[in-house]
Design a protein around this motif. Structure first.
Motif, PDB file in Angstrom:
ATOM      1  N   LYS A  10       0.813  -1.232   0.000  1.00 44.13           N
ATOM      2  CA  LYS A  10       0.000   0.000   0.000  1.00 44.13           C
ATOM      3  C   LYS A  10       0.845   1.281   0.000  1.00 44.13           C
ATOM      4  O   LYS A  10       0.396   2.311  -0.476  1.00 44.13           O
ATOM      5  CB  LYS A  10      -1.020  -0.013   1.141  1.00 44.13           C
ATOM      6  CG  LYS A  10      -0.431  -0.106   2.523  1.00 44.13           C
ATOM      7  CD  LYS A  10      -1.525  -0.327   3.556  1.00 44.13           C
ATOM      8  CE  LYS A  10      -0.905  -0.536   4.918  1.00 44.13           C
ATOM      9  NZ  LYS A  10      -1.841  -1.020   5.909  1.00 44.13           N
ATOM     10  N   ASN A  11       2.074   1.180   0.510  1.00 40.91           N
ATOM     11  CA  ASN A  11       2.941   2.371   0.512  1.00 40.91           C
ATOM     12  C   ASN A  11       3.953   2.372  -0.634  1.00 40.91           C
ATOM     13  O   ASN A  11       4.703   3.341  -0.799  1.00 40.91           O
ATOM     14  CB  ASN A  11       3.698   2.470   1.844  1.00 40.91           C
ATOM     15  CG  ASN A  11       2.749   2.676   3.001  1.00 40.91           C
ATOM     16  OD1 ASN A  11       1.780   3.422   2.891  1.00 40.91           O
ATOM     17  ND2 ASN A  11       2.996   1.987   4.111  1.00 40.91           N
ATOM     18  N   ALA A  64       1.081   1.642  -4.900  1.00 42.33           N
ATOM     19  CA  ALA A  64       0.052   1.415  -3.888  1.00 42.33           C
ATOM     20  C   ALA A  64      -0.544   0.000  -3.968  1.00 42.33           C
ATOM     21  O   ALA A  64      -1.757  -0.186  -3.846  1.00 42.33           O
ATOM     22  CB  ALA A  64      -1.048   2.467  -3.997  1.00 42.33           C
ATOM     23  N   VAL A 115       4.304   5.270  -3.563  1.00 45.11           N
ATOM     24  CA  VAL A 115       3.395   6.382  -3.269  1.00 45.11           C
ATOM     25  C   VAL A 115       4.136   7.734  -3.291  1.00 45.11           C
ATOM     26  O   VAL A 115       3.657   8.692  -3.865  1.00 45.11           O
ATOM     27  CB  VAL A 115       2.667   6.158  -1.920  1.00 45.11           C
ATOM     28  CG1 VAL A 115       1.872   7.379  -1.520  1.00 45.11           C
ATOM     29  CG2 VAL A 115       1.752   4.937  -2.029  1.00 45.11           C
TER      30      VAL A 115
END
Lengths: 141, 122
Positions: A29-30, A61, A33
């Motif tokens: 998810k990171n 992401a 980013v």
């Protein structure tokens, strides 16, 4: 049906495998980013491959937005560059060998921000593990 | 000084990773100051691959070389994910030791001091 590695069809299967994987979505998810999380793989000849081939993977992401073969590495902007021979990539694609172990051993040369790799090691492992979730066929076999 | 010297032949992947992490950390003044006081060697061994690298701290100068030297000041062994957890600051080295997630030998005080160079502050 098995898809030939490397080919654009194979790249699309990998993209599908990434985007349908909950572990990748959660652990990644990171990823990408606030930095360039795109990958360029340089697969050098050997083991049935007769010319250097470039695979591009756009990842951000926890999702893959593009995966394809490219002719010229300057076509794309990748934050991570990995090079290795086709013969050495084959067992990774088959799910028989760990990609991270290959990087640690120096079998695959990886350029990019290693602090991001360490911070997202579980995502990297999950993406590599996704290679073994669809059927591939190989040159020279 | 924010460059880490490569000692000997081209580094394996573990050594390259450690080198880059230390170089990034040395850009942080607080870490640079602490590393500047260190003298000793740390062997890091990745458990699955069995690959080792040695980091040499010499009062400000830092070098990385392939393989384990004999009689380092400290030794740490862990899987890549555990090393990643420590270097990203998600897992403290003391907690990792107590939980048996890493193996360590040698001077543990020095180990904890030297491991500060490997923990990302980003």
């Amino acid at each position: 049906m098995a898809v030939l590695y490397p080919s654009n069809e194979w790249c699309q299967e990998w993209k599908k495998a990434i985007n349908s994987n909950e572990v990748i979505e959660e652990t990644g998810k990171n990823w990408g980013v606030d930095f360039n999380g795109n990958w360029l793989f340089e697969v050098t000849p050997g083991g049935g491959l007769d010319k250097t081939t470039y695979l591009y993977l756009e990842a951000k992401a926890g999702k893959c937005s593009d995966s394809r073969l490219i002719d010229d590495p300057s076509e794309v902007d990748a934050g991570f560059f990995c090079t290795g021979s086709y013969e050495l990539f084959k067992p990774v694609v088959k799910g028989e060998q760990d990609f991270i172990e290959g990087v640690v051993r120096g079998v695959f040369k990886l350029k990019g921000d290693m602090t991001k790799i360490m911070l997202n090691a579980r995502f990297i492992r999950a993406v590599a593990d996704s290679l073994g979730t669809f059927e591939s066929e190989f040159l020279g076999e | 000084m924010s460059r880490v010297e490569i000692i000997g032949e081209e580094l394996n992947g573990l050594g390259m990773t450690l080198k880059q992490i230390i170089e990034t950390n040395l850009k942080v003044p607080d870490i640079k100051e602490k590393v500047g006081r260190l003298k000793g060697s740390l062997v890091v061994r990745e458990k699955q691959s069995g690959i080792s690298s040695t980091i040499i701290f010499d009062e400000g100068d830092v070098g990385v070389q392939n393989d384990a030297i004999e009689r380092p000041a400290a030794f740490i062994e862990a899987g890549f994910l555990e090393l990643a957890d420590i270097s990203s600051g998600r897992l403290g080295p003391v907690k990792a030791l107590l939980a048996g997630k890493i193996k360590a030998k040698g001077n543990l005080i020095k180990l904890l001091k030297m491991s500060q160079a490997l923990i990302s502050r980003g």
